[in-house]
Design an enzyme around this catalytic site. Structure first.
Site, short mmCIF file in Angstrom:
data_model
loop_
_atom_site.label_atom_id
_atom_site.label_comp_id
_atom_site.label_asym_id
_atom_site.label_seq_id
_atom_site.Cartn_x
_atom_site.Cartn_y
_atom_site.Cartn_z
N SER A 59 -6.55 0.47 -2.07
CA SER A 59 -7.11 -0.63 -2.86
C SER A 59 -6.44 -0.78 -4.17
O SER A 59 -6.38 -1.66 -4.87
CB SER A 59 -8.50 -1.04 -2.73
OG SER A 59 -8.88 -1.28 -1.33
N THR A 78 0.83 -1.19 0.24
CA THR A 78 -0.03 -0.08 0.11
C THR A 78 0.71 1.27 0.00
O THR A 78 1.94 1.45 0.64
CB THR A 78 -0.91 -0.07 1.09
OG1 THR A 78 -1.65 -1.17 1.17
CG2 THR A 78 -1.89 1.33 1.22
N GLU A 93 -5.08 -14.92 2.19
CA GLU A 93 -5.21 -13.58 3.08
C GLU A 93 -6.64 -13.24 3.38
O GLU A 93 -6.93 -13.06 4.71
CB GLU A 93 -4.48 -12.43 2.52
CG GLU A 93 -4.56 -11.13 3.55
CD GLU A 93 -4.12 -9.88 2.85
OE1 GLU A 93 -3.91 -8.82 3.46
OE2 GLU A 93 -3.37 -10.05 1.56
N ILE A 118 2.10 -0.47 6.60
CA ILE A 118 2.61 -1.72 6.55
C ILE A 118 2.71 -2.54 7.80
O ILE A 118 3.60 -2.02 8.77
CB ILE A 118 4.08 -1.63 6.14
CG1 ILE A 118 4.07 -0.56 4.76
CG2 ILE A 118 4.89 -2.78 5.69
CD1 ILE A 118 3.10 -1.36 3.70
N GLY A 140 -2.39 7.28 -1.06
CA GLY A 140 -3.15 7.63 -2.23
C GLY A 140 -3.42 6.58 -3.05
O GLY A 140 -4.37 6.77 -4.14
N GLY A 157 -23.05 0.32 29.68
CA GLY A 157 -21.91 1.22 30.14
C GLY A 157 -20.67 0.17 30.22
O GLY A 157 -19.77 0.84 29.98
#
Length: 402
Positions: A151, A145, A261, A176, A148, A359
């Site tokens: 995917s 990756t 993955e 990363i 900008g 809560g």
């Protein structure tokens, strides 16, 4: 009461009940994982989360205990075990122990890093890296990756230019996983700007290589104990023996490894949903309000009945997907369906379970609070839900082409 001949015939004609998904060997491995987490991980986990880093000694302990490197052949120090049900057992115990940060790091090694060496690594690369991955003395990362791109892998700008037998690498990566501790990174770089999807290649860049620098340790919403970093490459010289696979084959290799993955993320997501349900059932039948147990209110029962049903249905699909992967026939589309649906299911389950804690669900001292925080990434990394649906949709459209 005796059976008539017709009844006996009908009974004998019925198919045998399905075999259990897990065998005795899987359950024995479960006990090993559970004991390892109790001994090596749980006493230290809070400190690792505060430091935003899993201690290196924990990796080494995992290697010694056989928690990593299951698929690595025995000649390289692994177990040579390709059955993904063992990884599912590991995911379930990680979720029950609520130690997601630790599980993500080890999952990266087994589900993402190791397959590259097994599928496209040269014998020299296997000899150099697989023993260290099996023992967890080496930690790897995949540098894919970029700022900008997200995917959109075809938008990768990191470049590699040939210089004699070497390649000169320049670029930047972000998000990363294991980037801070990694001893090496498998870097995706553009080697031919005019070749489209055939213009990308994979390079092994080792720590200490001049020009390879780590940026800051990124501050994340969840799984905070698992380090994530920016990486920078400035005129990094990569020798020819560190090219993975063929030049120009990078995008194909990425696509080849992504289904595993995504299956791994689906496995972790289902395990997380099941753990959240277990914690919530225990809580609502102990906690009392307005003179009765919370679990005795009809709304609570309906909520948990829906959750349990959805989780059970998802498990049926995932178990089939795991067995298909074991048989070598799991498709990219099937893995994408498992990833998007089960990761989104985990979001719904954790959210609804947290609500039943009231809560206390907002307190990190309760497991559901940390689970809510850690689960959020599941629909994002490994390909967002939207990308998974696009993959499935394209396959549908292809069936109707003229």
């Amino acid at each position: 009461m005796t059976l008539t001949d017709d009844a006996r015939t009908e009974a004998s004609a019925r198919p045998a009940p399905p075999e259990p998904f897990y065998t005795e060997d899987h359950e024995a491995y479960r006990e090993t994982v559970r004991e390892f987490l109790k001994r090596e991980v749980l006493p230290n986990y809070e400190a690792w989360e505060e430091a935003r880093l899993i201690d290196r000694t924990a990796w080494l302990a995992a290697g010694e205990a056989g928690m990593v490197g299951l698929a690595i052949p025995e000649e390289y120090g692994g177990a040579g075990e390709l059955d993904r049900r063992y990884r599912m057992v590991f995911s379930e115990e990680i979720a029950r122990a609520n130690t997601t940060s630790f599980g993500v790091g080890l999952g990266l090694q087994d589900d993402i890093i190791t397959p590259y060496f097994l599928h496209i690594g040269t014998e020299d690369q296997k000899q150099r890296f697989l023993p260290g991955l099996a023992s967890a003395e080496l930690i790897g990362a995949v540098a894919m990756t970029e700022p900008g791109t997200g995917s959109d892998l075809q938008g990768i700008r990191t470049s590699a230019v040939r210089d004699g037998d070497d390649w000169i690498l320049n670029g930047q990566k972000t998000f990363i996983s294991s980037g801070i501790q990694a001893d090496f990174a498998i870097v995706v770089a553009r080697t031919d700007p005019d070749a489209g999807s055939r213009g990308f290649s994979l390079f092994l860049v080792e720590t200490g290589t001049p020009g390879f620098e780590r940026g800051r340790k990124l501050d994340k919403v969840g799984i905070i104990g698992q380090d994530t970093a920016e990486l920078f490459f400035r005129d990094v010289r990569v020798p020819a023996e560190n090219v993975m696979g063929e030049i120009g084959g990078g995008m194909g290799y990425l696509m080849q490894n992504l289904p595993l993955e995504r299956l791994g993320i689906a496995m972790a997501s289902l395990a997380g949903a099941e753990a959240a349900l277990e914690w919530t059932l225990d809580y609502v039948y102990q906690r009392r309000a307005f003179g009765q147990r919370i679990g005795d209110f009809q709304n609570t029962r309906f909520e948990l009945a829906e959750i349990e049903t959805e989780v059970d249905v998802a498990r049926a699909y995932l178990e089939r997907a795991i067995l298909k992967f074991n048989a070598g026939v799991l498709t990219t589309v099937e893995a994408s369906k498992a990833k998007w649906y089960i990761s989104e299911l985990q979001q719904r389950v954790v959210y609804r379970c947290q609500q039943l804690f009231g809560g206390y669900g907002f307190m990190l001292e309760y497991p559901i609070g940390r689970a809510y925080r850690d689960a959020r990434i599941q629909t994002i990394y490994g390909g967002t839900t939207e990308i998974m649906k696009e993959i499935i949709g394209r396959a549908q459209a292809a069936r109707y082409r003229d």
